[in-house]
Design a protein around this motif. Sequence first.
Motif, short mmCIF file in Angstrom:
data_model
loop_
_atom_site.label_atom_id
_atom_site.label_comp_id
_atom_site.label_asym_id
_atom_site.label_seq_id
_atom_site.Cartn_x
_atom_site.Cartn_y
_atom_site.Cartn_z
N ALA A 222 0.82 -1.21 0.00
CA ALA A 222 0.00 0.00 0.00
C ALA A 222 0.85 1.27 0.00
O ALA A 222 0.32 2.37 -0.22
CB ALA A 222 -0.93 0.01 1.21
N GLY A 223 2.14 1.13 0.26
CA GLY A 223 3.02 2.29 0.32
C GLY A 223 2.93 3.04 1.63
O GLY A 223 3.19 4.25 1.69
N ALA A 224 2.59 2.34 2.71
CA ALA A 224 2.46 2.97 4.02
C ALA A 224 3.83 3.09 4.70
O ALA A 224 4.79 2.39 4.34
CB ALA A 224 1.51 2.17 4.90
N GLY A 225 3.90 3.97 5.69
CA GLY A 225 5.15 4.24 6.38
C GLY A 225 5.33 3.42 7.65
O GLY A 225 4.49 2.59 8.00
N GLU A 226 6.41 3.68 8.33
CA GLU A 226 6.73 2.94 9.57
C GLU A 226 5.62 3.14 10.60
O GLU A 226 5.09 4.24 10.77
CB GLU A 226 8.06 3.43 10.13
N ALA A 227 5.28 2.05 11.28
CA ALA A 227 4.23 2.08 12.29
C ALA A 227 4.66 1.24 13.48
O ALA A 227 5.69 0.55 13.44
CB ALA A 227 2.92 1.56 11.70
N HIS A 228 3.87 1.29 14.54
CA HIS A 228 4.19 0.56 15.77
C HIS A 228 2.92 -0.15 16.25
O HIS A 228 1.88 0.47 16.44
CB HIS A 228 4.72 1.51 16.85
N TRP A 229 3.04 -1.47 16.46
CA TRP A 229 1.89 -2.32 16.77
C TRP A 229 2.07 -2.91 18.16
O TRP A 229 3.09 -3.54 18.45
CB TRP A 229 1.79 -3.42 15.72
N LEU A 230 1.06 -2.74 18.99
CA LEU A 230 1.10 -3.24 20.36
C LEU A 230 1.24 -4.76 20.40
O LEU A 230 0.60 -5.47 19.62
CB LEU A 230 -0.18 -2.83 21.10
N ARG A 231 2.05 -5.24 21.34
CA ARG A 231 2.25 -6.67 21.51
C ARG A 231 1.63 -7.14 22.83
O ARG A 231 1.39 -6.35 23.74
CB ARG A 231 3.74 -7.01 21.52
N HIS A 232 1.37 -8.44 22.91
CA HIS A 232 0.95 -9.06 24.16
C HIS A 232 2.19 -9.25 25.03
O HIS A 232 2.86 -10.29 24.95
CB HIS A 232 0.29 -10.42 23.89
N GLY A 233 2.51 -8.28 25.83
CA GLY A 233 3.70 -8.40 26.68
C GLY A 233 4.98 -8.23 25.88
O GLY A 233 4.97 -7.96 24.67
N LYS A 234 6.09 -8.42 26.53
CA LYS A 234 7.39 -8.15 25.92
C LYS A 234 7.74 -9.11 24.81
O LYS A 234 8.39 -8.73 23.83
CB LYS A 234 8.48 -8.20 27.00
N ASP A 235 7.34 -10.36 24.93
CA ASP A 235 7.75 -11.37 23.95
C ASP A 235 6.59 -11.99 23.19
O ASP A 235 6.78 -12.94 22.44
CB ASP A 235 8.53 -12.49 24.67
N GLY A 236 5.39 -11.45 23.37
CA GLY A 236 4.22 -12.05 22.75
C GLY A 236 3.97 -11.54 21.34
O GLY A 236 4.66 -10.64 20.84
N PRO A 237 2.97 -12.10 20.66
CA PRO A 237 2.60 -11.64 19.32
C PRO A 237 1.90 -10.28 19.39
O PRO A 237 1.55 -9.79 20.47
CB PRO A 237 1.63 -12.73 18.84
N VAL A 238 1.68 -9.68 18.23
CA VAL A 238 0.96 -8.41 18.21
C VAL A 238 -0.51 -8.66 18.55
O VAL A 238 -1.03 -9.77 18.38
CB VAL A 238 1.08 -7.72 16.83
N THR A 239 -1.17 -7.61 19.03
CA THR A 239 -2.58 -7.70 19.37
C THR A 239 -3.40 -7.54 18.10
O THR A 239 -3.55 -6.42 17.59
CB THR A 239 -2.97 -6.62 20.39
#
Length: 358
Positions: A222-239
Amino acid sequence: MAYASGLFEPLQAAYPRSVWPALGSFETIPGQPRPLHQVPALAQLNTRGQDLFKDSGSHALLVLHGGRLVLENYADGYGPQTRFNSYSLIKSVVGALVLRAVSEGKISNLDDPVGTYLSGFGTEDFRNRPVGSFLEMRSGLDFEADGADKQDRLTTYNPFGKLAQLHAGSISAVEDQLKVSPEKMDLFVYQNVNTAVLGHVLETVYGRPLHQLVTERIWLPAGAGEAHWLRHGKDGPVTAYCCLYATPKDWLRVGRYLMTNGTPERPFLPQNLWGDYFGAGLSGKGRSDGTYGSHIRHNVLDRPGEALQGPFSYMMGQGGQIVYIMPGEDLVVVRFGERHSLLHSTLYSAWNSLAGKN
């Protein structure tokens, strides 16, 4: 006690702030922002649009028409570089990715029991529910008490409850609590846990993390820029159900990428699945009543006297974060704010603000 026991982390996950930076653990989503074509002189919100923007606590309103940026409006303190919390907007991206998995043969049929892809996971009743029932929020799971994406969750949030356990430990932490209620089966009940299940299905059938799948199949194309995705705790997958921080222009790009079904050379979905995603089979009443489809909502503009008419689909998040998509008009409108704005009036006012349409 909450801090010492680690219960503060799921509370942060349930109520992360509306703009970046935010507390918690995050996965950085790489981006390659593609410039948006822009008209020489951007339109300004008309009087009705300005009133709606102010009265609803809007932070940003952008319009992409015909592939060109035609309107860009921000409240004081916000701007083009502000990364807003998607809240549940990301659910619609996950929904699109489920259909992509069908097109790639990773999921044979949405009518397949979810246990086909999550063997031995959860209860037997859970495993017997069709994949499509989670996509349409009709799984019958008896999980979240309020069953809605409310702004007053903080007053009802239970740090010891199942939703808190999901926030802290991902879907694996609540596997034994995925129970189906006969009374709720096939009824629409909006719950984050449905998207969490779909995220787990995607990671299982592809054998890869969800954030990588979204990055490669939607975000970068899509040509989107850098983003930040919340994770389940420090070592978990993204929400899967919440909280990706990106700019409004990134959501314009993602909305248009899905609206145009990728590119002619590389369609995102086969035409039939693309049509399903945008509610092609819905009746007029189904749209006018408001329908929740494949993790995306559908409605229609039919107000007498308005120039803009016809069906539209929209992603929606807590507080009225919204991405309107009208394929018939090649129109994408993105709105961020602190509380909900009037659904139809916001879209009408944006359209009527465009040059030559006042």
